[in-house]
Design a protein around this motif. Structure first.
Motif, PDB file in Angstrom:
ATOM      1  N   HIS A   1      20.610  -5.040  19.084  1.00  0.00           N
ATOM      2  CA  HIS A   1      21.975  -4.570  18.839  1.00  0.00           C
ATOM      3  C   HIS A   1      22.005  -3.134  18.331  1.00  0.00           C
ATOM      4  N   GLY A   2      20.812  -2.519  18.186  1.00  0.00           N
ATOM      5  CA  GLY A   2      20.734  -1.135  17.729  1.00  0.00           C
ATOM      6  C   GLY A   2      20.758  -0.971  16.221  1.00  0.00           C
ATOM      7  N   HIS A   3      20.438  -2.044  15.487  1.00  0.00           N
ATOM      8  CA  HIS A   3      20.417  -1.988  14.027  1.00  0.00           C
ATOM      9  C   HIS A   3      18.980  -1.970  13.519  1.00  0.00           C
ATOM     10  N   VAL A   4      18.773  -1.291  12.412  1.00  0.00           N
ATOM     11  CA  VAL A   4      17.440  -1.127  11.831  1.00  0.00           C
ATOM     12  C   VAL A   4      16.874  -2.473  11.398  1.00  0.00           C
ATOM     13  N   VAL A   5      15.596  -2.681  11.739  1.00  0.00           N
ATOM     14  CA  VAL A   5      14.858  -3.870  11.343  1.00  0.00           C
ATOM     15  C   VAL A   5      13.765  -3.422  10.380  1.00  0.00           C
ATOM     16  N   GLY A   6      13.781  -3.913   9.162  1.00  0.00           N
ATOM     17  CA  GLY A   6      12.760  -3.548   8.182  1.00  0.00           C
ATOM     18  C   GLY A   6      13.095  -2.247   7.465  1.00  0.00           C
ATOM     19  N   THR A   7      12.089  -1.679   6.821  1.00  0.00           N
ATOM     20  CA  THR A   7      12.251  -0.470   6.026  1.00  0.00           C
ATOM     21  C   THR A   7      11.625   0.722   6.732  1.00  0.00           C
ATOM     22  N   PRO A   8      12.412   1.715   7.135  1.00  0.00           N
ATOM     23  CA  PRO A   8      11.835   2.931   7.704  1.00  0.00           C
ATOM     24  C   PRO A   8      11.017   3.671   6.643  1.00  0.00           C
ATOM     25  N   LYS A   9       9.818   4.145   7.046  1.00  0.00           N
ATOM     26  CA  LYS A   9       8.918   4.854   6.125  1.00  0.00           C
ATOM     27  C   LYS A   9       8.284   6.027   6.838  1.00  0.00           C
ATOM     28  N   VAL A  10       8.024   7.083   6.070  1.00  0.00           N
ATOM     29  CA  VAL A  10       7.269   8.210   6.595  1.00  0.00           C
ATOM     30  C   VAL A  10       5.867   7.742   6.917  1.00  0.00           C
ATOM     31  N   GLY A  11       5.346   8.196   8.023  1.00  0.00           N
ATOM     32  CA  GLY A  11       3.974   7.859   8.371  1.00  0.00           C
ATOM     33  C   GLY A  11       3.866   7.429   9.766  1.00  0.00           C
TER      34      GLY A  11
ATOM     35  N   ASP B   1       1.151   9.978  10.411  1.00  0.00           N
ATOM     36  CA  ASP B   1       1.803  11.250  10.722  1.00  0.00           C
ATOM     37  C   ASP B   1       2.885  11.471   9.675  1.00  0.00           C
ATOM     38  N   CYS B   2       2.626  12.388   8.754  1.00  0.00           N
ATOM     39  CA  CYS B   2       3.541  12.622   7.630  1.00  0.00           C
ATOM     40  C   CYS B   2       4.793  13.400   8.022  1.00  0.00           C
ATOM     41  N   THR B   3       4.955  13.672   9.304  1.00  0.00           N
ATOM     42  CA  THR B   3       6.176  14.345   9.767  1.00  0.00           C
ATOM     43  C   THR B   3       7.036  13.411  10.610  1.00  0.00           C
TER      44      THR B   3
ATOM     45  N   MET C   1       0.846  -1.177   0.000  1.00  0.00           N
ATOM     46  CA  MET C   1       0.000   0.000   0.000  1.00  0.00           C
ATOM     47  C   MET C   1       0.890   1.238   0.000  1.00  0.00           C
ATOM     48  N   ALA C   2       0.623   2.174  -0.869  1.00  0.00           N
ATOM     49  CA  ALA C   2       1.415   3.400  -0.975  1.00  0.00           C
ATOM     50  C   ALA C   2       1.092   4.343   0.172  1.00  0.00           C
ATOM     51  N   SER C   3       2.112   5.064   0.599  1.00  0.00           N
ATOM     52  CA  SER C   3       1.933   6.050   1.662  1.00  0.00           C
ATOM     53  C   SER C   3       1.190   7.253   1.125  1.00  0.00           C
ATOM     54  N   LYS C   4       0.352   7.872   1.962  1.00  0.00           N
ATOM     55  CA  LYS C   4      -0.361   9.086   1.583  1.00  0.00           C
ATOM     56  C   LYS C   4       0.514  10.308   1.824  1.00  0.00           C
ATOM     57  N   CYS C   5       1.681  10.100   2.325  1.00  0.00           N
ATOM     58  CA  CYS C   5       2.603  11.188   2.626  1.00  0.00           C
ATOM     59  C   CYS C   5       3.521  11.426   1.432  1.00  0.00           C
ATOM     60  N   ALA C   6       3.716  12.684   1.115  1.00  0.00           N
ATOM     61  CA  ALA C   6       4.602  13.044   0.012  1.00  0.00           C
ATOM     62  C   ALA C   6       5.840  13.728   0.576  1.00  0.00           C
ATOM     63  N   GLY C   7       6.882  13.746  -0.194  1.00  0.00           N
ATOM     64  CA  GLY C   7       8.099  14.410   0.254  1.00  0.00           C
ATOM     65  C   GLY C   7       9.246  14.061  -0.659  1.00  0.00           C
ATOM     66  N   PRO C   8      10.402  14.643  -0.376  1.00  0.00           N
ATOM     67  CA  PRO C   8      11.563  14.363  -1.212  1.00  0.00           C
ATOM     68  C   PRO C   8      11.934  12.881  -1.209  1.00  0.00           C
ATOM     69  N   LYS C   9      11.705  12.225  -0.100  1.00  0.00           N
ATOM     70  CA  LYS C   9      11.942  10.789   0.016  1.00  0.00           C
ATOM     71  C   LYS C   9      11.084  10.297   1.165  1.00  0.00           C
ATOM     72  N   THR C  10      10.416   9.148   1.004  1.00  0.00           N
ATOM     73  CA  THR C  10       9.494   8.663   2.033  1.00  0.00           C
ATOM     74  C   THR C  10       9.775   7.247   2.511  1.00  0.00           C
ATOM     75  N   SER C  11      10.783   6.589   1.934  1.00  0.00           N
ATOM     76  CA  SER C  11      11.094   5.209   2.308  1.00  0.00           C
ATOM     77  C   SER C  11      12.590   4.967   2.140  1.00  0.00           C
ATOM     78  N   TRP C  12      13.170   4.195   3.066  1.00  0.00           N
ATOM     79  CA  TRP C  12      14.608   3.944   3.067  1.00  0.00           C
ATOM     80  C   TRP C  12      14.922   2.455   3.219  1.00  0.00           C
ATOM     81  N   PRO C  13      14.626   1.627   2.218  1.00  0.00           N
ATOM     82  CA  PRO C  13      14.916   0.193   2.331  1.00  0.00           C
ATOM     83  C   PRO C  13      16.407  -0.100   2.452  1.00  0.00           C
TER      84      PRO C  13
END
Length: 72
Positions: free
Chosen positions: A62-72, A51-53, A1-13
């Motif tokens: 261990h303090g490492h990212v799990v999954g894909t961070p996304k705006v919202g 929350d688009c902000t 499902m696409a995010s309803k939030c817009a911006g210069p970049k909204t996902s960081w896989p």
């Protein structure tokens, strides 16, 4: 499902597995319209409210990212 939030970049896989503070700095540099919240370790602190902000970055024990961070 696409995010309803817009911006210069909204996902960081590409940040999956990266150390949390590096991921936070990268996201804030690439999209200065958001604030990043680091969530330690994979807990149920995530809100279902859109929350688009905000970008919730879930970390493992261990303090490492799990999954894909996304705006919202």
């Amino acid at each position: 499902m696409a995010s309803k939030c817009a911006g210069p970049k909204t996902s960081w896989p590409e940040l999956n597995g990266v150390e949390g503070s590096i991921a936070k700095a990268t996201i804030e540099k690439e999209n200065p319209n958001v604030h990043v919240i680091l969530v330690w370790p994979v807990m149920e602190a995530a809100s279902s409210d859109l929350d688009c902000t905000r970008v919730l970055v879930i970390l493992d024990y261990h303090g490492h990212v799990v999954g894909t961070p996304k705006v919202g």
